[in-house]
Motif scaffolding. Structure first.
Motif, PDB file in Angstrom:
ATOM      1  N   ALA A   1       0.527  -1.388  -0.382  1.00 56.22           N
ATOM      2  CA  ALA A   1      -0.029  -0.247  -0.138  1.00 56.22           C
ATOM      3  C   ALA A   1       0.779   1.291  -0.263  1.00 56.22           C
ATOM      4  CB  ALA A   1      -0.564  -0.392   1.161  1.00 56.22           C
ATOM      5  N   THR A   2       2.304   0.734   0.601  1.00 51.30           N
ATOM      6  CA  THR A   2       3.144   2.798   1.016  1.00 51.30           C
ATOM      7  C   THR A   2       4.050   2.479  -0.525  1.00 51.30           C
ATOM      8  OG1 THR A   2       2.859   2.458   3.474  1.00 51.30           O
ATOM      9  CG2 THR A   2       4.395   3.601   2.554  1.00 51.30           C
ATOM     10  N   ILE A   3       4.877   1.112  -0.951  1.00 51.25           N
ATOM     11  CA  ILE A   3       5.767   1.561  -1.950  1.00 51.25           C
ATOM     12  C   ILE A   3       4.815   0.721  -3.015  1.00 51.25           C
ATOM     13  CG2 ILE A   3       7.226   0.758   0.032  1.00 51.25           C
ATOM     14  CD1 ILE A   3       7.894  -1.961  -1.378  1.00 51.25           C
ATOM     15  N   GLY A   4       3.982   1.093  -3.243  1.00 52.46           N
ATOM     16  CA  GLY A   4       3.346  -0.081  -4.690  1.00 52.46           C
ATOM     17  C   GLY A   4       3.561  -1.401  -5.047  1.00 52.46           C
ATOM     18  N   PRO A   5       3.111  -1.847  -6.278  1.00 55.59           N
ATOM     19  CA  PRO A   5       3.085  -2.783  -6.905  1.00 55.59           C
ATOM     20  C   PRO A   5       4.336  -3.763  -6.708  1.00 55.59           C
ATOM     21  CG  PRO A   5       2.731  -1.906  -8.350  1.00 55.59           C
ATOM     22  CD  PRO A   5       2.859  -0.767  -7.532  1.00 55.59           C
ATOM     23  N   VAL A   6       5.146  -4.522  -5.911  1.00 60.49           N
ATOM     24  CA  VAL A   6       6.360  -4.293  -5.843  1.00 60.49           C
ATOM     25  C   VAL A   6       6.131  -5.927  -5.768  1.00 60.49           C
ATOM     26  CG1 VAL A   6       8.847  -4.459  -4.824  1.00 60.49           C
ATOM     27  CG2 VAL A   6       7.567  -2.128  -5.382  1.00 60.49           C
ATOM     28  N   GLY A   7       6.575  -6.829  -6.578  1.00 61.52           N
ATOM     29  CA  GLY A   7       6.608  -7.934  -6.479  1.00 61.52           C
ATOM     30  C   GLY A   7       7.583  -9.383  -5.402  1.00 61.52           C
ATOM     31  N   LEU A   8       8.103  -8.938  -5.135  1.00 58.82           N
ATOM     32  CA  LEU A   8       9.509  -9.526  -4.483  1.00 58.82           C
ATOM     33  C   LEU A   8      10.531  -9.282  -3.407  1.00 58.82           C
ATOM     34  CD1 LEU A   8      11.132  -9.128  -8.090  1.00 58.82           C
ATOM     35  CD2 LEU A   8      10.186 -11.228  -7.300  1.00 58.82           C
ATOM     36  N   ALA A   9       9.201  -8.694  -2.509  1.00 65.34           N
ATOM     37  CA  ALA A   9       9.246  -8.394  -1.302  1.00 65.34           C
ATOM     38  C   ALA A   9       8.921  -9.844  -0.718  1.00 65.34           C
ATOM     39  CB  ALA A   9       8.819  -7.188  -0.114  1.00 65.34           C
ATOM     40  N   VAL A  10      10.103 -10.602   0.353  1.00 69.14           N
ATOM     41  CA  VAL A  10       9.920 -11.758   1.186  1.00 69.14           C
ATOM     42  C   VAL A  10       9.811 -12.168   2.350  1.00 69.14           C
ATOM     43  CG1 VAL A  10      10.820 -13.206  -1.089  1.00 69.14           C
ATOM     44  CG2 VAL A  10      12.141 -12.588   0.661  1.00 69.14           C
ATOM     45  N   THR A  11       9.120 -12.431   3.684  1.00 68.82           N
ATOM     46  CA  THR A  11       9.202 -12.003   4.674  1.00 68.82           C
ATOM     47  C   THR A  11      10.523 -13.155   5.195  1.00 68.82           C
ATOM     48  OG1 THR A  11       6.692 -13.126   4.238  1.00 68.82           O
ATOM     49  CG2 THR A  11       7.956 -12.821   6.795  1.00 68.82           C
TER      50      THR A  11
ATOM     51  N   ARG B   1      -1.123 -11.557  17.898  1.00 66.33           N
ATOM     52  CA  ARG B   1      -0.005 -10.566  17.932  1.00 66.33           C
ATOM     53  C   ARG B   1       1.097 -11.190  17.111  1.00 66.33           C
ATOM     54  NH1 ARG B   1       4.410 -10.939  19.065  1.00 66.33           N
ATOM     55  NH2 ARG B   1       4.455  -8.867  17.477  1.00 66.33           N
ATOM     56  N   ALA B   2       1.806 -10.472  15.951  1.00 65.42           N
ATOM     57  CA  ALA B   2       2.677 -10.606  15.013  1.00 65.42           C
ATOM     58  C   ALA B   2       3.661  -9.491  14.917  1.00 65.42           C
ATOM     59  CB  ALA B   2       2.022 -11.412  14.356  1.00 65.42           C
ATOM     60  N   SER B   3       4.787  -9.381  14.511  1.00 62.57           N
ATOM     61  CA  SER B   3       5.318  -9.028  14.065  1.00 62.57           C
ATOM     62  C   SER B   3       6.974  -9.419  12.946  1.00 62.57           C
ATOM     63  CB  SER B   3       6.932  -7.687  15.180  1.00 62.57           C
ATOM     64  OG  SER B   3       7.391  -9.190  16.051  1.00 62.57           O
ATOM     65  N   LEU B   4       6.469  -8.407  12.203  1.00 64.53           N
ATOM     66  CA  LEU B   4       6.937  -9.296  10.599  1.00 64.53           C
ATOM     67  C   LEU B   4       8.068  -8.593  10.244  1.00 64.53           C
ATOM     68  CD1 LEU B   4       4.037 -10.401  10.544  1.00 64.53           C
ATOM     69  CD2 LEU B   4       4.665 -11.767   8.963  1.00 64.53           C
ATOM     70  N   THR B   5       9.506  -8.983   9.602  1.00 69.99           N
ATOM     71  CA  THR B   5      10.507  -8.269   8.391  1.00 69.99           C
ATOM     72  C   THR B   5       9.894  -8.390   7.795  1.00 69.99           C
ATOM     73  OG1 THR B   5      11.816  -7.574  10.963  1.00 69.99           O
ATOM     74  CG2 THR B   5      12.431  -7.283   8.859  1.00 69.99           C
ATOM     75  N   TYR B   6       9.789  -7.895   6.322  1.00 69.98           N
ATOM     76  CA  TYR B   6       9.582  -8.155   4.637  1.00 69.98           C
ATOM     77  C   TYR B   6      11.425  -8.040   4.085  1.00 69.98           C
ATOM     78  CZ  TYR B   6       5.527 -10.577   4.247  1.00 69.98           C
ATOM     79  OH  TYR B   6       4.744 -11.002   4.023  1.00 69.98           O
ATOM     80  N   SER B   7      11.767  -8.357   3.616  1.00 70.48           N
ATOM     81  CA  SER B   7      13.624  -7.909   3.120  1.00 70.48           C
ATOM     82  C   SER B   7      12.940  -6.913   1.883  1.00 70.48           C
ATOM     83  CB  SER B   7      14.329  -8.895   2.087  1.00 70.48           C
ATOM     84  OG  SER B   7      15.100  -8.641   1.720  1.00 70.48           O
ATOM     85  N   ILE B   8      13.244  -6.711   1.085  1.00 70.57           N
ATOM     86  CA  ILE B   8      12.711  -5.783   0.085  1.00 70.57           C
ATOM     87  C   ILE B   8      13.559  -5.579  -0.957  1.00 70.57           C
ATOM     88  CG2 ILE B   8      11.810  -3.188  -0.799  1.00 70.57           C
ATOM     89  CD1 ILE B   8      10.830  -2.307   1.909  1.00 70.57           C
ATOM     90  N   PRO B   9      13.252  -5.202  -2.429  1.00 69.96           N
ATOM     91  CA  PRO B   9      14.296  -5.690  -3.051  1.00 69.96           C
ATOM     92  C   PRO B   9      14.989  -4.302  -3.305  1.00 69.96           C
ATOM     93  CG  PRO B   9      12.425  -6.123  -4.022  1.00 69.96           C
ATOM     94  CD  PRO B   9      11.908  -5.835  -2.864  1.00 69.96           C
ATOM     95  N   PRO B  10      16.307  -4.256  -4.209  1.00 69.37           N
ATOM     96  CA  PRO B  10      16.425  -2.619  -4.217  1.00 69.37           C
ATOM     97  C   PRO B  10      16.016  -2.474  -5.522  1.00 69.37           C
ATOM     98  CG  PRO B  10      18.154  -4.186  -5.184  1.00 69.37           C
ATOM     99  CD  PRO B  10      16.737  -5.713  -4.082  1.00 69.37           C
ATOM    100  N   ALA B  11      15.458  -1.008  -5.559  1.00 67.45           N
ATOM    101  CA  ALA B  11      15.012  -0.122  -6.271  1.00 67.45           C
ATOM    102  C   ALA B  11      15.968  -1.060  -7.915  1.00 67.45           C
ATOM    103  CB  ALA B  11      14.992   0.987  -6.538  1.00 67.45           C
ATOM    104  N   PRO B  12      15.877  -1.100  -9.375  1.00 63.16           N
ATOM    105  CA  PRO B  12      16.283  -1.327 -10.304  1.00 63.16           C
ATOM    106  C   PRO B  12      16.542  -0.330 -10.876  1.00 63.16           C
ATOM    107  CG  PRO B  12      13.504  -1.594 -10.422  1.00 63.16           C
ATOM    108  CD  PRO B  12      14.014  -1.009  -9.182  1.00 63.16           C
TER     109      PRO B  12
END
Lengths: 140, 140, 140, 140
Positions: free
Chosen positions: D71-81, D129-140
């Motif tokens: 919702a915040t960064i837009g349709p990036v398909g490659l973020a992984v938990t 309750r849950a906390s999660l970290t996602y790794s975000i792919p570098p911007a191309p």
């Protein structure tokens, strides 16, 4: 939630039962299920560069969760931390570090707290978040 | 895994970069992906009753994970803890506390370590277990 | 640790108490404090691209910890997961996923397990690690 | 925080990229840094007794965190938990399960979310309750 210990009662408990740590912490607000505490940072809490160390933030979250539970159940001395998950998200800005902890669940055997640590002037940019489980001794 | 820093190199790094903490820790074994360190407990690490405090065990796990990474990638000063999950399972017995940490994953951006803390004489009865994630700065 | 349920007993328990899940899992080895189970992946466990999904890996770790506890304490049906910390470290390689879980602590009220998930052919490159706490019902 | 994808955009993304899961979830509110989703429970999400299973709750938290980031960064398909810590605190009451997730930190490489799962009619008694970290792919 009912309050069994108010700010003055928690302060007295801290001074009496944790004399060596009492100077490190200050109660900001006691309003179950929330307790807010501030860290009185001294040199031994700091990393080179003046940043508050990870173990110091862990300790702040841990003590704040402990008093969050005591505020609700009263002066039970034997609750022990069984689990903590903590995320370090930002470098602390200069200024006092504050932890605001919430008691999410108080069961017969386990209590779960969740809270955030932030620089006093920047509550919207948390430095860390933590969730903790305490084991509660059975009522005598 | 390849070893980029041996025990002597890690000891020198600890003394130089963390002078205020160097007296608290002792390297027991450096054998990537494993690093084992002992805590030199002093009064400020103890709770009433002589038990090592939770923040002290957190600090031991954190520093041991840090040197576990450095042993493999070399003297990079900017790795920072982003997450830790720790379970406190037993009261420490008298005697030295030891942490044995394993580097489970070394990626471009993240390293994951997992380890256990135990009393020197009771490695089969761990006092605590911890997993930690470090963020690694991009190579220059 | 003593074994109260062996592989055949755990298999029978799985089929009887979790009929809808029994086809998803296979016991590889039961040797307390270790239990090793494999995932029989089907389409609903997979993400696009054929990778096993996160919730499926969580489920594998959770069920493996459950049977790790039962192997030691016997057929107690009411143990419930209270906490899980899981790190996803690598993409699974093709082939069966296996979870090897260890019972680290068995207390009166809480049990703590820790384990790793890996592709059958690559035990040294774990796909995930997980630690779980179970609450154990008081003996009647 | 800025909104790069609204409710309609996230719904379209869910249907297109996760067709097999789209029927399980419903967006309740998209208001960065918060996203709230409901679980459309079917038989395969339930344990004997009709309780929603742990892996199903994990999956709900995971997908809700994912869309919180999108919702915040837009349709990036490659973020992984990369990490999740979850506490199961109460049995779900009958009725729909809802997850409200908050994006706590959005860095260049990592995003951290924290949220709670509750029965629709009892937001003050969180089930988990849950906390999660996602790794975000570098911007191309």
């Amino acid at each position: 939630m009912e309050m069994k210990m108010d700010k003055a009662a928690l302060e007295a408990f801290l001074v009496r039962d944790f004399p060596q740590a009492a100077g490190d912490y200050k109660f900001v607000e006691v309003a179950p299920p929330y307790v807010t505490m501030a860290l009185i940072a001294s040199d031994r809490h700091l990393r080179p560069g003046g940043t508050v160390s990870g173990p110091t933030m862990f300790g702040l979250a841990d003590v704040c969760a402990y008093f969050c539970i005591l505020a609700t159940i009263g002066p039970v001395g034997l609750a022990v931390t069984t689990n903590c998950s903590i995320d370090f998200m930002r470098k602390p800005a200069p200024g006092r570090l504050v932890c605001r902890m919430e008691l999410l669940k108080l069961g017969r055997m386990l209590a779960v707290c969740e809270g955030r640590i932030f620089s006093e002037n920047a509550p919207d940019m948390p430095v860390a978040r933590a969730s903790l489980t305490y084991s509660i001794p059975p009522a005598p």
